[in-house]
Design an enzyme around this catalytic site. Structure first.
Site, PDB file in Angstrom:
ATOM      1  N   GLU A   1       0.950  -1.343   0.082  1.00 45.76           N
ATOM      2  CA  GLU A   1       0.378  -0.137   0.258  1.00 45.76           C
ATOM      3  C   GLU A   1       1.023   0.670   0.283  1.00 45.76           C
ATOM      4  OE1 GLU A   1      -3.191   0.655   2.776  1.00 45.76           O
ATOM      5  OE2 GLU A   1      -4.085  -1.516   3.048  1.00 45.76           O
TER       6      GLU A   1
HETATM    7  O1  IFM Z   1      -7.589   2.350   4.202  1.00 47.52           O
HETATM    8  C1  IFM Z   1      -6.238   2.100   4.426  1.00 47.52           C
HETATM    9  C2  IFM Z   1      -6.476   0.925   4.195  1.00 47.52           C
HETATM   10  O2  IFM Z   1      -7.907  -0.086   4.555  1.00 47.52           O
HETATM   11  C3  IFM Z   1      -4.746   0.374   5.402  1.00 47.52           C
HETATM   12  N1  IFM Z   1      -4.260   1.017   4.881  1.00 47.52           N
HETATM   13  C4  IFM Z   1      -4.373   2.622   4.698  1.00 47.52           C
HETATM   14  C5  IFM Z   1      -6.113   2.932   3.741  1.00 47.52           C
HETATM   15  C6  IFM Z   1      -5.861   4.084   4.021  1.00 47.52           C
HETATM   16  O3  IFM Z   1      -6.114   5.469   5.023  1.00 47.52           O
END
Ligand code: IFM
Length: 420
Positions: A334
């Site tokens: 992410e």
């Molecule tokens: O949306 C979240 C995700 O569920 C987990 N990591 C951070 C993202 C943004 O806040």
């Protein structure tokens, strides 16, 4: 300057079941019903203090659902991705993605203790097939923060029994989809534990250091148990890891925080992981006894979208360099920005990738990048207001609109290189 990425680098985006699917019934959906009005009121109060500092932009005032209304804090049908996943994967494919991260919703698979819902197991098989048919490699998360209601009633992760229950669910899933190569057992155990057990802001809203430690340890146990189940029984090239949210700390406390926040969990599971998933968002400069003394140099006006997070691309380089010592391949599971107007996203992605490239060129084994998120989605206790998507959601019509930055990212994915 052009920065070429290694051959076979994976490019994609990530989502999570509760944030996109719609109509989930779990501990979060229950909590939303009870807390939506309070969250709407809090936003109203906070916003007035923000607006004293920054003029509240029209795009927030006019956004739907309004961040000041309770419906913003009810996940409801979310992006209806449960029914529209094929359309969404068509978009991902058209954008040159060759991998995709998503999560399976435990409460769908096992709505009551010990009862498997075969229809839902078949559903996720279709999801996996849909990705494969489009030439997209699935990265499957087993737990992204939500619990079946029956698990929550038994005390959730505070109860050691949940470790066994989670392992049994994971075994069922892994057995059902032997073609999946990449499993992420847990998403951000540290963020979950901090928000739910230390700050007491998210379900089950406890505030206890003792419980925080207990839950954190239980999550590590759960991960190890699932790792052992997956290895060596299943296909030998199956890879197991977690998605870990690591921050770049600076200042006198940095070594301690780096150890506790970034490395404690990873050390605990060190013989039980094939790769490290990195979720990078935060930089934290500590001055004296004050946290987050960041300079916010990157953007001059607030990227509102409800969070005011600083953007600090260089931080991903330092975090990656620190992870190198674990000697595992790293996937960036992410990295993203909430930017409704799509003003910063392209530059955000390019700048982060430039620093990722630097870490790679200095010997860090990074093998993939998943932008958060494919779609705008339900951002937990901030509701629908923060817009992280490469694809803009119209929550009235469920229409999807590809943002300009998504095309810029597509070019990067297709060329396997970044020009920045
Ligand atoms: O949306 C979240 C995700 O569920 C987990 N990591 C951070 C993202 C943004 O806040």
């Amino acid at each position: 300057m052009q920065y070429k990425f290694p051959k076979n680098f994976l490019w994609g985006a990530a989502t999570a079941a509760h944030q996109v699917e719609g109509w989930n019934h779990n501990d979060w959906s229950e909590w939303e019903k009870e807390n939506a009005s309070r969250l709407a009121e809090n936003t109203e109060n906070n916003i007035s203090s923000y607006t004293r500092r920054w003029k509240l932009p029209d795009y927030i005032k006019n956004s739907y659902p309004s961040p000041f209304s309770p419906e913003n804090y009810i996940s409801g049908r979310a992006c209806d991705h449960y029914n529209r996943f094929r359309e969404d994967f068509d978009i991902a494919k058209s954008l040159g993605h060759n991998s995709h991260r998503f999560s399976i919703e435990w409460s769908r698979i096992e709505p009551e203790e010990g009862r498997w819902d075969e229809k839902e197991i078949a559903h996720y098989q279709e999801v996996i097939n849909a990705l494969r048919e489009r030439g997209i490699e699935p990265f499957v998360t087993l737990w992204h923060w939500t619990l079946p209601v029956w698990v929550a009633k038994q005390g959730g992760w505070e109860n050691k029994k949940t470790i066994g229950n989670f392992a049994r669910y994971a075994e069922k899933i892994v057995e059902s989809y032997p073609e999946v190569k990449f499993w992420i057992t847990l998403n951000e155990p540290e963020i979950y534990t901090m928000n739910s057990y230390l700050r007491g802001k998210r379900p089950p809203q406890k505030k206890s250091f003792f419980k925080f430690l207990k839950v954190y340890r239980n999550l590590a146990e759960a991960h190890k148990k699932v790792y052992i189940i997956i290895h060596p029984t299943w296909v030998s090239d199956t890879q197991v890891g977690i998605a870990k949210n690591n921050s770049y700390f600076e200042g006198w406390l940095a070594p301690i925080l780096n150890y506790l926040w970034n490395n404690w969990f990873l050390n605990k599971i060190k013989n039980h992981q094939d790769f490290i998933g990195l979720n990078y968002y935060f930089h934290n400069r500590i001055k004296g006894f004050k946290y987050n003394q960041n300079e916010n140099k990157w953007v001059s006006d607030p990227v509102w979208d409800g969070n005011f997070w600083e953007i600090y691309p260089e931080g991903i380089y330092h975090v990656l360099k620190d992870l190198k010592k674990h000697n595992k391949p790293i996937y960036i599971t992410e990295n993203g920005v909430a930017d409704a107007r799509d003003v910063y996203r392209e530059k955000f992605i390019k700048e982060h990738l430039r620093w990722v490239h630097k870490a790679i060129s200095e010997g860090t084994d990074v093998r993939g990048y998943f932008y958060w998120s494919l779609l705008d989605n339900f951002e937990w206790d901030s509701g629908f207001a923060p817009r992280f998507g490469l694809v803009e959601m119209n929550y009235r019509t469920m229409e999807r609109q590809i943002r300009q930055s998504a095309y810029a990212y597509a070019k990067i994915a297709r060329e396997n290189s970044v020009t920045a």
